[in-house]
Design a protein around this motif. Structure first.
Motif, PDB file in Angstrom:
ATOM      1  N   ASP A 283       0.965  -0.958  -0.111  1.00 35.32           N
ATOM      2  CA  ASP A 283      -0.207   0.339   0.464  1.00 35.32           C
ATOM      3  C   ASP A 283       0.998   1.053   0.208  1.00 35.32           C
ATOM      4  N   ARG A 284       2.139   1.423   1.075  1.00 35.77           N
ATOM      5  CA  ARG A 284       2.622   2.438   1.139  1.00 35.77           C
ATOM      6  C   ARG A 284       3.624   2.404   0.052  1.00 35.77           C
ATOM      7  N   VAL A 314      -9.677 -12.429   2.835  1.00 35.68           N
ATOM      8  CA  VAL A 314      -8.433 -11.296   2.680  1.00 35.68           C
ATOM      9  C   VAL A 314      -7.019 -12.204   2.030  1.00 35.68           C
ATOM     10  N   PRO A 315      -6.076 -11.301   2.402  1.00 39.23           N
ATOM     11  CA  PRO A 315      -5.712  -9.947   3.014  1.00 39.23           C
ATOM     12  C   PRO A 315      -6.851  -8.818   2.592  1.00 39.23           C
ATOM     13  N   ARG A 316      -5.645  -8.235   3.564  1.00 41.03           N
ATOM     14  CA  ARG A 316      -6.513  -6.504   3.231  1.00 41.03           C
ATOM     15  C   ARG A 316      -5.187  -5.698   2.227  1.00 41.03           C
ATOM     16  N   VAL A 317      -4.783  -5.073   1.466  1.00 41.34           N
ATOM     17  CA  VAL A 317      -4.204  -4.630   0.848  1.00 41.34           C
ATOM     18  C   VAL A 317      -4.063  -3.223   1.249  1.00 41.34           C
ATOM     19  N   GLY A 318      -4.053  -2.511   2.537  1.00 42.69           N
ATOM     20  CA  GLY A 318      -3.890  -1.610   2.947  1.00 42.69           C
ATOM     21  C   GLY A 318      -2.939  -1.093   3.997  1.00 42.69           C
ATOM     22  N   LYS A 319      -2.700   0.192   4.249  1.00 42.28           N
ATOM     23  CA  LYS A 319      -1.665   1.020   5.312  1.00 42.28           C
ATOM     24  C   LYS A 319      -2.054   0.544   6.530  1.00 42.28           C
ATOM     25  N   ASP A 320      -2.720   0.003   6.875  1.00 41.18           N
ATOM     26  CA  ASP A 320      -2.668  -0.241   8.177  1.00 41.18           C
ATOM     27  C   ASP A 320      -2.612  -1.538   8.215  1.00 41.18           C
ATOM     28  N   SER A 321      -1.947  -2.312   7.170  1.00 38.63           N
ATOM     29  CA  SER A 321      -3.009  -4.305   7.691  1.00 38.63           C
ATOM     30  C   SER A 321      -1.423  -4.406   7.166  1.00 38.63           C
ATOM     31  N   LYS A 322      -1.696  -5.751   8.733  1.00 33.69           N
ATOM     32  CA  LYS A 322      -0.546  -6.158   9.558  1.00 33.69           C
ATOM     33  C   LYS A 322      -0.208  -7.652   8.218  1.00 33.69           C
ATOM     34  N   THR A 332      -5.780  -8.003  -5.566  1.00 31.25           N
ATOM     35  CA  THR A 332      -5.706  -6.436  -6.656  1.00 31.25           C
ATOM     36  C   THR A 332      -4.616  -5.360  -6.326  1.00 31.25           C
ATOM     37  N   ILE A 333      -4.578  -5.259  -7.139  1.00 30.14           N
ATOM     38  CA  ILE A 333      -3.791  -3.778  -6.758  1.00 30.14           C
ATOM     39  C   ILE A 333      -4.273  -2.501  -7.327  1.00 30.14           C
ATOM     40  N   GLU A 334      -4.990  -1.487  -6.634  1.00 25.20           N
ATOM     41  CA  GLU A 334      -5.783  -0.436  -7.622  1.00 25.20           C
ATOM     42  C   GLU A 334      -6.568   0.522  -7.077  1.00 25.20           C
ATOM     43  N   PRO A 335      -5.002   1.564  -6.971  1.00 28.13           N
ATOM     44  CA  PRO A 335      -4.693   2.805  -6.542  1.00 28.13           C
ATOM     45  C   PRO A 335      -5.557   3.696  -7.169  1.00 28.13           C
ATOM     46  N   GLY A 336      -6.360   4.887  -6.855  1.00 27.24           N
ATOM     47  CA  GLY A 336      -6.823   5.806  -7.726  1.00 27.24           C
ATOM     48  C   GLY A 336      -6.975   6.720  -6.546  1.00 27.24           C
TER      49      GLY A 336
END
Length: 371
Positions: A283-284, A314-322, A332-336
């Protein structure tokens, strides 16, 4: 053997947790463990003292269940499949786990009533979901096929879209073609968002018309052999042989700049994917590119999520995901970037995590395109 092996793997996890049995009611979990595709089922897996599994369903699925189910004995319940499953579990195990994230308050009450034992049901969240994270060879093949068909549908649709078409017209044509091509269903409601509406990440297709100068976000997926695909592309509706009107030139340039920033962010995140990397790092990788370009505050959702029998796993690809990526996981990889009431851009691929990188399952063209 595939489904029997999965049930054995689950039984091993139950023993590791000193949990004698597990009640499985979430239908994708039931399908994963047994192959059953009906709409009503409750599966009980007993690990101790001797491993056994029984699937309860109703009379509508007498033939289907016996044909599909592997690794479990089928029981056609004359009344409530859930109640019978709980009663059977109560006879064969001292305690039974259940997934709170997939159980309603009403269902839990019915479960307790069917057993009549205080403390019999104990929380055991996400045990099957954890097994589903890593896809086996057969699952990977299914997902590659679904993604390949998704790409073909997208390429075929591009030559058909014209200015002044309605968003719903585009969505309907895409879904019609998908079913003709063999898709069992769409993974989710197809998103077609043009112009100002593209600034809404999950805009439903409407009667709005697609006009020259618009950016169009197309987000869709299909279900094939039970497995989902997911892909997003954003493209521009050009002016044909006519020059861009002077009043639109600044917006046209800005749209292109933001598109290139999102594309760079998306590629950075894909490049960051490999087994052992934390989802937060992926995510970062995307978020830092957009922040560096000045658009960080307009990236309002996570970078991605797992995909498989369900469109969101799962998993969640987010900034707080461990969560840490494992080889064999599909995400998925889906920035916007979404400028409120103006326009938005999202680019998404489904990728298979490998030991040393990522296999992009949706490699169809994703660069700037004017139709």
């Amino acid at each position: 053997m595939m489904h029997r092996g999965r049930i054995r793997q689950l039984a091993q996890e139950l023993r590791r947790r000193s949990l004698p049995s597990l009640l499985v009611t979430h239908l994708p979990d039931v399908r994963y463990l047994t192959g059953f595709t009906g709409s009503n089922a409750a599966l009980v897996v007993v690990a101790e003292p001797r491993m056994s599994a029984r699937l309860f369903t109703d009379g509508r699925y007498t033939v289907q269940a016996k044909r599909e189910v592997q690794g479990a004995t089928v029981r056609i319940a004359p009344k409530s499949a859930l109640a019978e499953a709980c009663g059977w579990a109560g006879q064969h195990a001292a305690q039974c786990g259940f997934d709170r994230t997939q159980t309603t308050v009403a269902s839990l009450a019915a479960m307790k009533k069917a057993v009549g034992k205080r403390g019999f049901f104990v929380p055991a969240d996400g045990l099957v979901a954890a097994l589903r994270v890593v896809k086996d060879a057969a699952e990977m093949d299914c997902m590659r096929q679904a993604a390949s068909l998704t790409c073909s549908l997208y390429e075929g649709l591009l030559g058909w879209i014209e200015p002044e078409m309605r968003e719903r017209e585009v969505a309907a044509e895409l879904e019609y073609r998908a079913r003709l091509a063999g898709a069992e269903a769409m993974s989710f409601e197809t998103i077609v968002a043009a112009g100002e509406r593209s600034s809404q990440p999950h805009a439903r297709a409407t009667e709005a018309r697609i006009a020259p100068g618009d950016l169009v976000t197309l987000d869709f997926g299909i279900v094939l052999n039970g497995y989902c695909s997911d892909m997003t592309r954003t493209f521009a509706i050009g002016y044909g042989e006519k020059p861009v009107p002077s009043r639109w030139k600044q917006r046209w340039t800005e749209q292109r700049e933001i598109f290139e920033a999102v594309l760079a962010a998306q590629q950075a995140a894909v490049n960051a994917v490999r087994a052992g990397v934390a989802c937060g790092e992926v995510d970062r990788a995307a978020r830092s590119v957009l922040e560096g370009a000045g658009y960080g505050k307009y990236f309002t959702h996570s970078t991605g999520h797992g995909v498989g029998l369900e469109i969101h796993e799962v998993p969640r690809v987010g900034k707080d995901s461990k969560d840490v990526l494992k080889a064999g996981t599909v995400i998925t990889i889906e920035p916007g970037v979404y400028l409120p009431r103006r326009f938005g851009v999202r680019i998404e691929d489904s990728v298979l995590v490998t030991e040393d990188g990522a296999e992009v399952l949706t490699p169809v063209h994703k660069g700037w395109m004017e139709l």
